[in-house]
Design a protein around this motif. Structure first.
Motif, short mmCIF file in Angstrom:
data_model
loop_
_atom_site.label_atom_id
_atom_site.label_comp_id
_atom_site.label_asym_id
_atom_site.label_seq_id
_atom_site.Cartn_x
_atom_site.Cartn_y
_atom_site.Cartn_z
N ASP A 136 70.21 48.55 -5.82
CA ASP A 136 70.22 47.21 -6.77
C ASP A 136 68.96 47.09 -6.75
OD1 ASP A 136 72.24 46.84 -7.73
OD2 ASP A 136 73.15 45.31 -6.17
N MET A 137 68.46 47.06 -5.33
CA MET A 137 66.88 46.70 -5.11
C MET A 137 65.67 46.58 -6.11
SD MET A 137 67.50 44.30 -3.15
CE MET A 137 66.38 43.80 -3.05
N GLU A 138 65.60 48.29 -7.29
CA GLU A 138 64.89 48.49 -7.72
C GLU A 138 64.85 47.30 -8.65
OE1 GLU A 138 62.42 50.91 -7.34
OE2 GLU A 138 62.92 52.05 -5.69
N SER A 139 66.03 47.21 -9.36
CA SER A 139 65.86 46.61 -10.90
C SER A 139 65.32 44.63 -10.22
CB SER A 139 66.87 47.10 -11.50
OG SER A 139 68.20 46.39 -10.35
N VAL A 140 65.92 44.65 -9.61
CA VAL A 140 65.71 42.85 -8.58
C VAL A 140 64.33 42.88 -8.44
CG1 VAL A 140 66.37 42.04 -6.91
CG2 VAL A 140 68.05 42.99 -7.38
N VAL A 141 63.71 44.30 -8.43
CA VAL A 141 62.05 44.02 -7.68
C VAL A 141 61.93 43.57 -9.31
CG1 VAL A 141 60.04 44.33 -6.83
CG2 VAL A 141 62.32 44.27 -5.54
N SER A 142 61.87 44.87 -10.07
CA SER A 142 61.19 44.49 -11.36
C SER A 142 61.45 43.73 -12.28
CB SER A 142 61.86 45.87 -12.01
OG SER A 142 61.09 45.92 -13.87
N VAL A 143 62.76 43.35 -12.10
CA VAL A 143 62.35 41.85 -12.85
C VAL A 143 61.81 40.29 -11.91
CG1 VAL A 143 64.44 39.79 -13.02
CG2 VAL A 143 65.08 42.09 -13.64
N HIS A 144 62.03 40.33 -10.38
CA HIS A 144 61.15 39.13 -10.18
C HIS A 144 59.93 39.73 -10.45
CE1 HIS A 144 58.51 39.09 -6.34
NE2 HIS A 144 59.40 38.14 -6.11
N ASN A 145 59.58 40.82 -10.66
CA ASN A 145 57.77 41.10 -11.05
C ASN A 145 57.58 40.52 -12.03
OD1 ASN A 145 57.66 42.11 -8.37
ND2 ASN A 145 56.80 43.74 -9.04
N ALA A 146 58.30 41.40 -13.13
CA ALA A 146 58.42 40.87 -14.61
C ALA A 146 57.99 39.23 -14.87
CB ALA A 146 59.26 41.67 -15.19
N MET A 147 59.21 38.55 -14.32
CA MET A 147 59.18 37.04 -14.75
C MET A 147 57.84 36.36 -13.59
SD MET A 147 63.24 35.85 -12.84
CE MET A 147 62.45 34.37 -13.33
N ASN A 148 57.28 37.01 -13.01
CA ASN A 148 56.36 36.03 -12.53
C ASN A 148 54.39 36.78 -13.17
OD1 ASN A 148 55.77 34.88 -9.02
ND2 ASN A 148 57.38 36.77 -9.70
N GLU A 149 55.20 37.98 -13.70
CA GLU A 149 53.53 38.58 -14.83
C GLU A 149 54.01 37.39 -16.01
OE1 GLU A 149 51.26 40.19 -14.58
OE2 GLU A 149 52.23 40.83 -12.36
N MET A 150 55.56 37.35 -16.56
CA MET A 150 55.43 36.60 -17.59
C MET A 150 54.31 34.76 -17.14
SD MET A 150 59.45 34.54 -19.12
CE MET A 150 59.61 36.56 -18.53
N THR A 151 55.45 33.94 -15.68
CA THR A 151 54.74 32.49 -15.67
C THR A 151 53.37 32.88 -15.39
OG1 THR A 151 56.98 32.50 -13.98
CG2 THR A 151 55.03 31.24 -13.22
N TRP A 152 52.74 33.37 -15.35
CA TRP A 152 50.96 33.63 -14.96
C TRP A 152 50.75 33.48 -16.24
CZ3 TRP A 152 47.53 31.65 -12.41
CH2 TRP A 152 45.83 32.48 -13.13
#
Length: 273
Positions: A136-152
């Protein structure tokens, strides 16, 4: 285990978001000669450029379980980054790290996200790895990173209100507060709405002035499996009169945009069709 979208949503924010800086472009923010250096923080919300040089992470152990991790002042991370497989790990997890677009306060760098292996290790350390697997970790980290880019991007939208005084705001530090409801989130829960699954406070370096933003993260089960399932609500904390005025201004601007009215400040017409 690991197939639940809500579990992945929780895992995607269970560790601090961006991690360490990477070389990037210089900042035009002014530096006052003779003044104190701009504070530089690590992912544990600790200042690492104070007198004495490299510091220690209290209670953070080395990957081999012994000693205390020492900070490398060149990248603000433990000298021995924990890319070691976690106890009981069954499959190989990527150790590749992705560079973010989020500028880091006090440096000419951007933040770099943790690798899937680092993220998994953090989940194991915090006892939150029960509902995810190594795969799961590849997709989990992908979502995590996308959320932070969105937040920025949402933070940058607020910071555009101060573009004349600071054209290059930077993320100085951040603090995860998953168990602390913001006043707005608390109000919505009283009305029967679901609480956010996570909350962060981001501290922005606005060319020498630190401004705190409150960020609530929501997840829509009906849109599970898509980045659209996540909603990020960002606003400056009411720590000053200026922050309160920013909320009023942004509310007016958004209302005018939705109604197709010209901006009350510039007179420019909305591009909304």
């Amino acid at each position: 285990m690991g197939n639940s979208s809500s579990s992945r949503a929780e895992a995607a924010t269970a560790s601090p978001c961006p991690a360490v800086p990477n070389a990037s472009t210089g900042s035009p923010c002014p530096v006052i000669d003779g003044g104190s250096p701009t504070p530089i923080y690590n992912v544990y919300n600790q200042q690492i450029n104070s007198e004495g040089g490299a510091g220690l992470f209290p209670g953070l152990r080395k990957p081999d379980g012994g000693g205390v991790a020492v900070l490398d002042p060149s990248n603000n991370m433990p000298v021995e980054a924990n890319q070691v497989p976690a106890p009981g790990q069954q499959e190989v997890i990527s150790t590749t790290r992705e560079v973010s677009n989020i500028p880091k306060g006090g440096t000419n760098s951007t933040w770099v996200y943790p690798s899937p292996q680092m993220f998994y290790n953090a989940l194991v350390r915090k006892g939150k790895a029960q509902d995810v697997t190594e795969r799961d970790m590849e997709s989990v980290v992908s979502v995590h990173n996308a959320m932070n880019e969105m937040t920025w991007r949402t933070v940058a939208q607020w910071e555009s209100l101060h573009a004349k005084e600071c054209g290059n705001p930077r993320l100085a530090r951040f603090l995860g507060r998953p168990h602390d409801l913001s006043p707005r989130a608390y109000m919505w829960t009283l009305l029967g709405y679901a609480p956010p699954f996570d909350r962060h406070d981001w501290y922005i370096d606005r060319c020498g002035n630190e401004v705190r933003y409150i960020i609530d993260f929501y997840f829509d089960e009906a849109k599970a499996g898509s980045i659209d399932a996540f909603t990020v609500e960002t606003r400056p904390a009411l720590d000053s009169v200026d922050c309160a005025l920013d909320r009023v201004k942004m509310s007016i601007y958004k209302t005018c945009y939705k109604l197709g009215l010209p901006c009350p400040i510039t007179g420019d017409h909305s591009t909304k069709s």
